[in-house]
Scaffold this motif. Sequence first.
Motif, PDB file in Angstrom:
ATOM      1  N   GLU A  41      -8.251 -68.169  54.671  1.00 48.53           N
ATOM      2  CA  GLU A  41      -9.139 -67.026  54.801  1.00 48.53           C
ATOM      3  C   GLU A  41      -8.367 -65.722  54.989  1.00 48.53           C
ATOM      4  O   GLU A  41      -8.839 -64.667  54.609  1.00 48.53           O
ATOM      5  N   ARG A  42      -7.179 -65.814  55.609  1.00 48.42           N
ATOM      6  CA  ARG A  42      -6.361 -64.616  55.865  1.00 48.42           C
ATOM      7  C   ARG A  42      -4.953 -64.858  55.357  1.00 48.42           C
ATOM      8  O   ARG A  42      -4.274 -65.786  55.780  1.00 48.42           O
ATOM      9  N   LEU A  43      -4.503 -63.996  54.432  1.00 41.30           N
ATOM     10  CA  LEU A  43      -3.203 -64.145  53.784  1.00 41.30           C
ATOM     11  C   LEU A  43      -2.411 -62.856  53.917  1.00 41.30           C
ATOM     12  O   LEU A  43      -2.958 -61.769  53.730  1.00 41.30           O
ATOM     13  N   LEU A  44      -1.120 -62.986  54.226  1.00 38.96           N
ATOM     14  CA  LEU A  44      -0.197 -61.853  54.214  1.00 38.96           C
ATOM     15  C   LEU A  44       0.655 -61.950  52.960  1.00 38.96           C
ATOM     16  O   LEU A  44       1.220 -63.006  52.686  1.00 38.96           O
ATOM     17  N   ASP A  45       0.779 -60.856  52.235  1.00 36.46           N
ATOM     18  CA  ASP A  45       1.680 -60.774  51.092  1.00 36.46           C
ATOM     19  C   ASP A  45       2.879 -59.955  51.556  1.00 36.46           C
ATOM     20  O   ASP A  45       2.870 -58.725  51.511  1.00 36.46           O
ATOM     21  N   VAL A  46       3.898 -60.644  52.058  1.00 37.70           N
ATOM     22  CA  VAL A  46       5.065 -60.004  52.672  1.00 37.70           C
ATOM     23  C   VAL A  46       6.039 -59.575  51.579  1.00 37.70           C
ATOM     24  O   VAL A  46       6.368 -60.349  50.687  1.00 37.70           O
ATOM     25  N   GLY A  47       6.487 -58.332  51.665  1.00 38.77           N
ATOM     26  CA  GLY A  47       7.320 -57.769  50.595  1.00 38.77           C
ATOM     27  C   GLY A  47       6.482 -57.543  49.359  1.00 38.77           C
ATOM     28  O   GLY A  47       6.990 -57.541  48.242  1.00 38.77           O
ATOM     29  N   GLY A  48       5.184 -57.338  49.569  1.00 37.40           N
ATOM     30  CA  GLY A  48       4.218 -57.279  48.474  1.00 37.40           C
ATOM     31  C   GLY A  48       4.238 -56.015  47.651  1.00 37.40           C
ATOM     32  O   GLY A  48       3.536 -55.931  46.640  1.00 37.40           O
ATOM     33  N   GLY A  49       5.016 -55.023  48.070  1.00 31.01           N
ATOM     34  CA  GLY A  49       5.190 -53.816  47.266  1.00 31.01           C
ATOM     35  C   GLY A  49       3.905 -53.188  46.800  1.00 31.01           C
ATOM     36  O   GLY A  49       3.039 -52.824  47.592  1.00 31.01           O
ATOM     37  N   SER A  50       3.755 -53.081  45.500  1.00 35.51           N
ATOM     38  CA  SER A  50       2.606 -52.400  44.889  1.00 35.51           C
ATOM     39  C   SER A  50       1.354 -53.278  44.846  1.00 35.51           C
ATOM     40  O   SER A  50       0.341 -52.854  44.321  1.00 35.51           O
ATOM     41  N   GLY A  51       1.444 -54.492  45.380  1.00 33.88           N
ATOM     42  CA  GLY A  51       0.289 -55.382  45.370  1.00 33.88           C
ATOM     43  C   GLY A  51       0.179 -56.228  44.113  1.00 33.88           C
ATOM     44  O   GLY A  51      -0.853 -56.822  43.836  1.00 33.88           O
ATOM     45  N   ARG A  52       1.261 -56.298  43.346  1.00 32.70           N
ATOM     46  CA  ARG A  52       1.273 -57.057  42.086  1.00 32.70           C
ATOM     47  C   ARG A  52       0.893 -58.516  42.313  1.00 32.70           C
ATOM     48  O   ARG A  52       0.086 -59.073  41.562  1.00 32.70           O
ATOM     49  N   ALA A  53       1.444 -59.157  43.347  1.00 29.54           N
ATOM     50  CA  ALA A  53       1.116 -60.567  43.616  1.00 29.54           C
ATOM     51  C   ALA A  53      -0.291 -60.694  44.184  1.00 29.54           C
ATOM     52  O   ALA A  53      -1.045 -61.586  43.796  1.00 29.54           O
TER      53      ALA A  53
END
Length: 194
Positions: A41-53
């Motif tokens: 339900e809750r995800l961190l995109d670490v080093g996610g930069g521009s949100g591409r992933a």
Amino acid sequence: MYGVGDVDFFDRVAPLYDLAMPPADGEALAAGLDHAARPIERLLDVGGGSGRAAAALTGPEITVVDASVEMLSRARRVRGLSGLAGDAGRLPFRDASVDAITIVDAFHHLPDQGAALDEAARTLAPGGALVVREFDPEHPLGRLLVAGEHAIGMDSRFRAPADLAGAMDDIGLDPRIVDRGFGYTVAGVRREVR
């Protein structure tokens, strides 16, 4: 989260980054996240930069965490994502407070990879998954990427899939190599007891 030179580089290239980079491999990320032993339900995109992933994922509440304020600004402005300036080695989240963490095409930029793994294990709830999508330095294209990043002054430190899986195991994550190749995916599921 990145070496100082790497953050400066990403701040400078932020306006052009998404034009030069292909979309993230959503299928590989989903395959890694499928290993979680709890609902995500809750995800961190670490080093996610521009949100591409993050843009390649659907379903959970996603927060992009990055040290490059310019890249993070793009994630917010262009993709409408929730973002937080932060360091992978000191995540500003409570223990066991997230269901999954992704680190996509960024792990090699982290100056303290051990601290980043420790923080991921700390913030993941039991059964939660850390999914790292990286480039294999032992693959022919990986060797070229390593040489190229070092040639432009990046402090990149790439790891082979088995090495990353071993590091995850050492900190209480049950690792699985999801796929191999130039780009590979390793998922680590937080065990009940660390």
